[in-house]
Design a protein around this motif. Structure first.
Motif, PDB file in Angstrom:
ATOM      1  N   ALA A 166      16.613  53.039  59.569  1.00  0.00           N
ATOM      2  CA  ALA A 166      15.227  52.544  59.668  1.00  0.00           C
ATOM      3  C   ALA A 166      14.239  53.705  59.789  1.00  0.00           C
ATOM      4  CB  ALA A 166      15.091  51.608  60.872  1.00  0.00           C
ATOM      5  N   TYR A 167      14.397  54.678  58.908  1.00  0.00           N
ATOM      6  CA  TYR A 167      13.548  55.869  58.952  1.00  0.00           C
ATOM      7  C   TYR A 167      12.131  55.540  58.493  1.00  0.00           C
ATOM      8  CZ  TYR A 167      12.054  60.694  57.928  1.00  0.00           C
ATOM      9  OH  TYR A 167      11.381  61.897  57.858  1.00  0.00           O
ATOM     10  N   GLY A 168      12.002  54.787  57.432  1.00  0.00           N
ATOM     11  CA  GLY A 168      10.676  54.398  56.965  1.00  0.00           C
ATOM     12  C   GLY A 168      10.106  55.284  55.886  1.00  0.00           C
ATOM     13  N   LEU A 169      10.809  56.349  55.506  1.00  0.00           N
ATOM     14  CA  LEU A 169      10.398  57.203  54.390  1.00  0.00           C
ATOM     15  C   LEU A 169      11.481  57.176  53.320  1.00  0.00           C
ATOM     16  CD1 LEU A 169       8.939  60.459  56.021  1.00  0.00           C
ATOM     17  CD2 LEU A 169       7.703  58.465  55.187  1.00  0.00           C
ATOM     18  N   LEU A 170      11.049  57.244  52.069  1.00  0.00           N
ATOM     19  CA  LEU A 170      12.015  57.337  50.982  1.00  0.00           C
ATOM     20  C   LEU A 170      12.690  58.699  51.000  1.00  0.00           C
ATOM     21  CD1 LEU A 170       9.999  55.694  48.065  1.00  0.00           C
ATOM     22  CD2 LEU A 170      11.889  54.691  49.370  1.00  0.00           C
ATOM     23  N   LEU A 171      13.992  58.704  50.772  1.00  0.00           N
ATOM     24  CA  LEU A 171      14.742  59.954  50.723  1.00  0.00           C
ATOM     25  C   LEU A 171      14.935  60.368  49.268  1.00  0.00           C
ATOM     26  CD1 LEU A 171      15.274  59.244  53.697  1.00  0.00           C
ATOM     27  CD2 LEU A 171      17.608  60.093  53.387  1.00  0.00           C
ATOM     28  N   PRO A 172      14.284  61.455  48.841  1.00  0.00           N
ATOM     29  CA  PRO A 172      14.485  61.931  47.471  1.00  0.00           C
ATOM     30  C   PRO A 172      15.884  62.507  47.287  1.00  0.00           C
ATOM     31  CG  PRO A 172      13.064  63.425  48.697  1.00  0.00           C
ATOM     32  CD  PRO A 172      13.300  62.254  49.588  1.00  0.00           C
ATOM     33  N   ALA A 173      16.219  62.783  46.029  1.00  0.00           N
ATOM     34  CA  ALA A 173      17.584  63.204  45.698  1.00  0.00           C
ATOM     35  C   ALA A 173      18.027  64.444  46.474  1.00  0.00           C
ATOM     36  CB  ALA A 173      17.692  63.451  44.191  1.00  0.00           C
ATOM     37  N   TRP A 174      17.099  65.369  46.730  1.00  0.00           N
ATOM     38  CA  TRP A 174      17.525  66.608  47.378  1.00  0.00           C
ATOM     39  C   TRP A 174      18.069  66.365  48.788  1.00  0.00           C
ATOM     40  CZ3 TRP A 174      15.679  68.204  52.012  1.00  0.00           C
ATOM     41  CH2 TRP A 174      14.411  67.776  52.431  1.00  0.00           C
TER      42      TRP A 174
END
Length: 335
Positions: free
Chosen positions: A94-102
């Motif tokens: 439940a972080y709330g930010l999108l995690l990019p591929a890196w």
């Protein structure tokens, strides 16, 4: 293991505490920036940050993790902090930010996510609320190996629990938070022997974010559906209707059974929104408002309201509220 933990609310805090108690080393905590909250709208740290500060764990609060986004400097700082942590894996809750591929490639064992549903049902932002709203009888927690999709990764471990007909988003949240904390510790203990199982392609549903305007009660809906929505929207955004020009929040209600004839009449009606087939009154009409009984007609069946709240007031039982009300019977709510 050395862990980078990414999470924000109380649901995530439970998992972070459990990982620490299990002996894992918290090398870095990622959480969302402090937000204004409360009556004074003062900046408040997230539940995860509060726990991190208690234990002296390093905290990083980027506005975004996209290196090519609006906040590249913050994303770059977060990237460097993760590299400096030299962690084995990242746990995301439940972080709330999108995690990019890196980010998925930033630690040797990848990123694990704790998701509060039985995937692939209820991928997305609000799985707890949507499960209650839909009338699901069971839900659970999945520990998932994250990929670039939205909650599409292979599942390492899962467990289920029943949803009771009295569960609200609050009570179900707490049950699932405890289950998720237990399950992630179990997953890390068994990680070398666990086989990640791809999610089935059938049965996927999306749990869209809860919006405030969803909480306005549409009395033309069936009573059972309204009772589920009321429980799903407790505590946010709080189901509500209009009464004599005032907002009346409804926190608890039970659906009265609708008979087969009522269901058939509703189905065959040319305009089902304008009549309750069993009572012959418009949906939203107060059928009973005496003693401790507050009964309202809906599109199918009736809704027995048991807890309400007026602006500036506290939650009180419908019975207590009725003591101060007159002339309710026959009024139509929501207009």
């Amino acid at each position: 293991m050395r862990i980078v933990f990414a999470g924000t609310p109380a649901f995530a805090q439970s998992a972070l505490a459990a990982l620490h108690q299990a002996g894992h080393e918290i090398a870095l905590v990622l959480t969302q920036p402090d937000r204004p909250a409360g009556r004074g709208m003062k900046l408040q740290a997230s539940a995860v940050k509060q726990l991190a500060l208690q234990h002296g764990w390093p905290v990083c609060q980027p506005t975004s993790l996209r290196l090519d986004g609006k906040y590249p400097d913050e994303a770059l700082q977060a990237q460097q902090a993760i590299a400096n942590a030299r962690a084995d894996l990242m746990v995301v809750v439940a972080y709330g930010l999108l995690l990019p591929a890196w980010t998925l490639q930033s630690v040797p064992r990848g990123c694990l996510n704790i998701h509060a549903s039985l995937l692939p049902r209820w991928r997305g932002a609000a799985p707890i609320q949507r499960a209650i709203e839909a009338g699901d009888t069971h839900t659970g927690v999945c520990i998932m190996q994250m990929d670039e999709g939205l909650d599409t990764g292979a599942v390492l471990l899962q467990d289920s629990l029943a949803i009771s007909d009295t569960d609200t988003s609050v009570t179900l949240h707490d049950k699932l938070a405890a289950l998720g904390a237990q399950l992630v510790v179990q997953t890390l203990a068994q990680l070398p022997s666990l086989q990640a199982v791809p999610q089935p392609t059938e049965g996927a549903t999306y749990a869209a974010k809860i919006l405030k305007d969803e909480a306005l009660i549409d009395w033309s809906l069936p009573a059972l559906q309204l009772s589920q929505r009321i429980r799903a929207f407790d505590p946010f955004p709080g189901a509500h209707t209009l009464l004599r020009g005032q907002t009346l929040k409804i926190w608890s209600a039970q659906a009265e059974a609708a008979d087969t004839a009522s269901a058939a009449a509703l189905a065959s009606s040319a305009n089902p929104k304008q009549i309750n087939a069993s009572t012959n009154v418009p949906p939203g009409t107060v059928l009973q408002a005496a003693g401790d009984q507050l009964l309202v007609a809906t599109g199918l069946g009736s809704l027995r309201i048991t807890q309400v709240q007026l602006p500036g007031g506290k939650r009180i039982s419908a019975a207590d509220w009725l003591h101060s009300q007159t002339g309710l019977q026959g009024l139509q709510l929501g207009v």
